[in-house]
Design a protein around this motif. Structure first.
Motif, short mmCIF file in Angstrom:
data_model
loop_
_atom_site.label_atom_id
_atom_site.label_comp_id
_atom_site.label_asym_id
_atom_site.label_seq_id
_atom_site.Cartn_x
_atom_site.Cartn_y
_atom_site.Cartn_z
N ALA A 211 50.93 42.29 48.63
CA ALA A 211 49.68 42.11 49.36
C ALA A 211 49.86 42.39 50.84
O ALA A 211 48.99 43.02 51.48
N ILE B 158 41.82 42.96 49.29
CA ILE B 158 43.01 42.10 49.30
C ILE B 158 42.62 40.65 49.01
O ILE B 158 43.28 39.96 48.24
N TYR C 135 44.24 39.52 45.42
CA TYR C 135 45.38 38.61 45.58
C TYR C 135 44.89 37.19 45.87
O TYR C 135 45.53 36.44 46.61
#
Length: 254
Positions: A81, A121, A125
């Motif tokens: 990430a 993101i 994640y």
């Protein structure tokens, strides 16, 4: 009161003989009780050993699963990430520097060059520290693009004890609510911002913003309290130079 008797002592009277018999009987009873208790405990353990081993095994599995998750899933996921975030963070930093700000803030949000943006993101994640940080960058980017609803949504999903990022995120939500003309909510978040961490930068900035909104809401006592705090506690700040005029205005209206 108990009387100590030497080893080998022989009772002399009938009463003493009866006392010794009674003591021996009581002692035997105590040991018998202990033996019975131990036997019952052993029986319970034997009877329930499958259950006991099952509980122990389950606890061990939970511990191993936690350690395994951190080692083989969470840590690699966080590294991936952060690698994905590098490009989006560069867009954000360039936008803050004033280089084609609007388009770069948009690229920080949506991504570019085959890389994820901050929104991707935060979603892909979710639950990781990188996703949490992506919420902050996305929120600030939306705020600069005047998309106030999204700014509030992403900044509200960000949490941090950092002495700068924490207050700035709360203050950003306050800015968004003020732009949406929800002054009461704006004041609430400015107050959260200056309470989140006391420092020479964010505290006087959000105290002043809170004071201005309080004046607009007619909460002059609160505004005066915040302005005087800036003047007394943060006299070296840039905000302090603006307090005298505002204090005069507020006092005149009280």
């Amino acid at each position: 009161m108990a009387t100590y008797k030497k080893r080998g002592y022989k009772p002399k009277t009938k009463k003493e003989k009866e006392e010794i018999v009674e003591e021996n009987s009581t002692t035997a009873e105590v040991f018998n009780t202990l033996d019975e208790g131990a036997s019952k405990t052993e029986e319970w353990v034997v009877k329930n050993q499958k259950y006991i081993f099952g509980v122990v095994g389950a606890v061990a599995l939970v511990v191993l699963a936690y350690l395994g998750y951190n080692k083989f899933i969470a840590e690699p996921q966080q590294k991936e990430a952060m690698n994905e975030m590098y490009t989006a963070k560069k867009y954000f930093d360039d936008a803050v520097s004033g280089i084609s700000s609007d388009s770069l803030y948009r690229m920080a949000i949506d991504g570019g060059e085959g890389k994820y943006g901050m929104v991707d993101i935060a979603r892909e994640y979710s639950g990781s520290p990188a996703a949490n940080l992506a919420n902050y960058y996305a929120g600030i980017s939306y705020l600069n693009l005047k998309d106030y609803e999204n700014a509030i949504a992403y900044l509200d999903d960000f949490s941090s004890d950092d002495k700068m990022l924490g207050p700035i995120a709360k203050g950003g939500i306050g800015d968004a609510f003020v732009q949406l003309e929800q002054l009461d909510k704006g004041l609430e978040y400015y107050e959260k911002a200056f309470k989140a961490n006391v420092n020479e930068f964010t505290t006087p900035m959000y105290l002043l913003k809170a004071a201005r909104v309080a004046i607009d809401l007619g909460q002059n006592d609160k505004a005066l309290e915040y302005l005087k705090r800036i003047k007394s506690e943060f006299s070296a700040s840039t905000e302090a130079s603006q307090t005298d005029v505002l204090i005069g205005q507020v006092e005149a209206s009280l």
